[in-house]
Scaffold this motif. Structure first.
Motif, PDB file in Angstrom:
ATOM      1  N   LYS A   1      -4.713  43.824  63.923  1.00 43.94           N
ATOM      2  CA  LYS A   1      -3.648  43.245  63.081  1.00 43.94           C
ATOM      3  C   LYS A   1      -3.122  41.958  63.701  1.00 43.94           C
ATOM      4  O   LYS A   1      -3.029  40.926  63.041  1.00 43.94           O
TER       5      LYS A   1
ATOM      6  N   ASP B   1      -7.542  40.993  57.986  1.00 42.46           N
ATOM      7  CA  ASP B   1      -6.905  40.947  56.662  1.00 42.46           C
ATOM      8  C   ASP B   1      -6.491  42.335  56.195  1.00 42.46           C
ATOM      9  O   ASP B   1      -5.482  42.510  55.525  1.00 42.46           O
ATOM     10  N   TYR B   2      -7.302  43.330  56.553  1.00 41.58           N
ATOM     11  CA  TYR B   2      -7.020  44.717  56.165  1.00 41.58           C
ATOM     12  C   TYR B   2      -7.367  45.617  57.353  1.00 41.58           C
ATOM     13  O   TYR B   2      -8.338  45.348  58.062  1.00 41.58           O
TER      14      TYR B   2
ATOM     15  N   GLN C   1       4.387  48.008  60.769  1.00 41.46           N
ATOM     16  CA  GLN C   1       4.208  47.258  59.518  1.00 41.46           C
ATOM     17  C   GLN C   1       4.298  45.755  59.733  1.00 41.46           C
ATOM     18  O   GLN C   1       4.354  44.995  58.789  1.00 41.46           O
TER      19      GLN C   1
ATOM     20  N   SER D   1       0.433  40.322  58.970  1.00 38.73           N
ATOM     21  CA  SER D   1       0.110  40.102  57.553  1.00 38.73           C
ATOM     22  C   SER D   1      -1.015  41.009  57.056  1.00 38.73           C
ATOM     23  O   SER D   1      -1.404  40.938  55.899  1.00 38.73           O
ATOM     24  N   SER D   2      -1.551  41.861  57.943  1.00 38.58           N
ATOM     25  CA  SER D   2      -2.636  42.755  57.513  1.00 38.58           C
ATOM     26  C   SER D   2      -2.132  43.735  56.471  1.00 38.58           C
ATOM     27  O   SER D   2      -1.023  44.243  56.570  1.00 38.58           O
ATOM     28  N   LYS D   3      -2.995  44.008  55.498  1.00 39.39           N
ATOM     29  CA  LYS D   3      -2.655  45.046  54.515  1.00 39.39           C
ATOM     30  C   LYS D   3      -3.210  46.382  55.029  1.00 39.39           C
ATOM     31  O   LYS D   3      -4.304  46.433  55.588  1.00 39.39           O
TER      32      LYS D   3
ATOM     33  N   ASP E   1      -0.601  49.946  51.485  1.00 39.65           N
ATOM     34  CA  ASP E   1      -0.679  48.854  50.497  1.00 39.65           C
ATOM     35  C   ASP E   1      -1.782  49.160  49.486  1.00 39.65           C
ATOM     36  O   ASP E   1      -1.724  48.776  48.322  1.00 39.65           O
ATOM     37  N   ILE E   2      -2.834  49.828  49.988  1.00 42.25           N
ATOM     38  CA  ILE E   2      -4.018  50.144  49.166  1.00 42.25           C
ATOM     39  C   ILE E   2      -4.455  51.551  49.577  1.00 42.25           C
ATOM     40  O   ILE E   2      -4.348  51.909  50.759  1.00 42.25           O
TER      41      ILE E   2
END
Length: 519
Positions: A95, A100-101, A120, A123-125, A155-156
């Motif tokens: 992270k 990115d994720y 949290q 900026s990583s999801k 987030d996903i």
């Protein structure tokens, strides 16, 4: 519909990378980008002697496209055998370094939430995942599971099941279209393949495709996602057509139908469907979205029982290879495009070779000829009826003698025992048609008749089209017969199907060019 239907969707194409070295991972990232991936999934647990601090820096400094970092433990189907603490440290480091994720398993994410340790920042999801080993749960159970995953603050969310039957995949589609947050959901294995390809239709966040040279079982390649399926153009209005067959992996239908749909601006998609139970299949996939089907081995005869109406030619043949769902009332209408396709392929080859000299008054160059057919299944029935309609005399061989007799009776022909085929010598100028899978990839060295008898035939037709030039056709040509490939029948029956599927005229030359280039 035109270009309006060709707008790109927001589903991303992701390449899973599982190399064992950092150098190879970096090289794979560039390969994935060149092959059309939008992002890559890097499996840290696959890297030998993984050193988080130096390796993650190299990976994330060199990334040519967005990266999803996965460090999958052994208990969730991965290779990582260390403790949870080290796993989390590596993911937090990823992270900080700009991944990115990052992905966490549901169990770990739930534990962390309880301990308020879910970092949290950055900026990583966060993707929270769950891999289900057993069959796909019911709609209700999937709903509960998704709610649990949502409560972690993801987030996903990502849900992977193991489809033991293609009908289970419908639950994945239901989930995708009803989920209120970004969702990655699919089934692995051959029966789950359509869950990858159709994800954009139902709003999936991403689809997976493997890079060339690193094929993952049950995953399409990046190249096929872009070229054969055009997944970037699939949207909620896309009509789905499928090949209902078992096996289905040999099918070349997608690389012909899909580019043709795009060429004429028709919002349709053609996918392979490995079906185990016809009754269950048609019960589950009964929505207007599933607008039509091709039917392959071994279902061309049995599928008649699931059609609401059957075209007279298909009815008399007793085999259906194309089904259309009538938009007005959802009824399934069965057709047979194999018959005309195979017979015109044979007739045209005879005409080109000049066999009609002095026979111009005859309605067909097959009239009066002896037509020797091997195989009395769906394709064989189409050939037998086509030959009979053209006035040929039909002799049928099949491993199942009763089946041969039944077909012979229907076309006023003659049935012979399969074991007599090796010694059978036809009259000069006869036609031989193979309608069995003998010689089909991967068992390409077999032929259904004795080689020595091939010199007696004027023309030899093989319904097998993988490989394009079968051993039977090579031997026939060497013996002086005209070879006619199953590719020609395949192309012609597909042209007939295209017309039925779309209600439009088929771009025949475009389709022929694809077949010549791709087969």
């Amino acid at each position: 519909m035109g270009s309006l239907g060709m707008l790109e969707n927001s589903t991303k194409i992701c390449a899973p990378l599982m190399s064992q070295s950092i150098d190879q991972m970096v090289s794979d990232m560039y390969q994935a980008k060149a092959e059309g991936a939008d992002m890559v999934e890097i499996r840290l647990d696959c890297i030998k002697n993984f050193q988080p601090h130096q390796d993650l820096r190299i990976l994330l400094k060199n990334k040519p496209l967005p990266v999803l970092i996965v460090y999958r433990p052994k208990w969730e189907g991965g290779h990582y055998e260390g403790d949870e603490h080290m796993q989390l440290e590596a993911l937090n480091l990823a992270k900080e370094l700009g991944a990115d994720y990052i992905e966490l398993e549901l169990k770990v994410a739930s534990d962390l939430m309880e301990e308020h340790k879910l970092n949290q920042h950055g900026s990583s999801k966060l993707i929270v995942s769950c891999y289900l080993e057993s069959a796909t749960p019911s709609k209700e159970d999937l709903g509960y599971l998704v709610a649990r995953m949502q409560s972690t603050g993801a987030d996903i969310i990502k849900l992977v099941t193991n489809a033991s039957n293609i009908t289970e995949v419908a639950r994945i589609f239901h989930l995708l279209s009803h989920c209120q947050m970004p969702l990655i959901a699919y089934s692995i294995g051959d029966r789950g393949l359509i869950s990858q390809i159709l994800a954009p239709k139902f709003g999936g966040f991403l689809v997976y495709g493997s890079i060339e040279g690193n094929l993952v079982p049950g995953l399409p390649t990046l190249d096929s996602l872009r070229y054969a399926y055009g997944v970037e153009y699939i949207n909620p209005d896309t009509k789905v057509f499928g090949l209902v067959s078992k096996p289905v992996s040999h099918s070349k239908g997608p690389i012909l139908h899909n580019p043709t749909f795009r060429h004429v601006g028709y919002n349709g998609l053609y996918v392979p469907m490995l079906v185990d139970d016809l009754k269950e299949f048609f019960r589950v996939y009964s929505s207007p979205d599933f607008a039509g089907f091709s039917v392959g081995i071994p279902y061309k005869e049995a599928v008649i029982g699931f059609c609401d109406e059957v075209h007279p030619l298909a009815q008399s043949i007793g085999a259906v290879n194309t089904i259309i769902r009538r938009p007005s009332n959802g009824k399934l209408i069965g057709y047979n495009t194999d018959c005309e396709a195979s017979i015109t392929a044979i007739e045209d080859a005879l005409k080109v070779s000049g066999c009609t000299t002095g026979e111009a008054f005859l309605p067909s160059p097959l009239t009066g000829k002896l037509f020797v057919l091997v195989g009395a299944g769906g394709a064989g029935r189409a050939l037998a009826f086509g030959a009979k309609i053209r006035g040929a005399r039909v002799v049928i061989f099949d491993i199942d003698f009763d089946r041969a007799k039944s077909l012979a009776h229907a076309v006023s022909g003659e049935a012979r025992r399969y074991e007599d085929l090796t010694n059978f010598r036809p009259e000069k100028g006869a036609i031989l048609a193979n309608a069995t899978p003998v010689g089909m990839h991967p068992n390409t060295d077999r032929i259904p008749v004795a080689e020595v008898t091939l010199q007696d035939y004027k023309l030899v037709f093989d319904s097998v089209y993988t490989p394009r030039k079968t051993r039977l056709l090579k031997e026939a040509e060497a013996a002086g017969a005209i070879p006619v490939s199953g590719v020609e029948m395949f192309l012609r029956q597909a042209i007939g199907q295209f017309v039925l599927f779309t209600g439009r005229e088929a771009p025949k030359e475009f389709m022929r060019d694809i077949v010549l280039a791709k087969f």
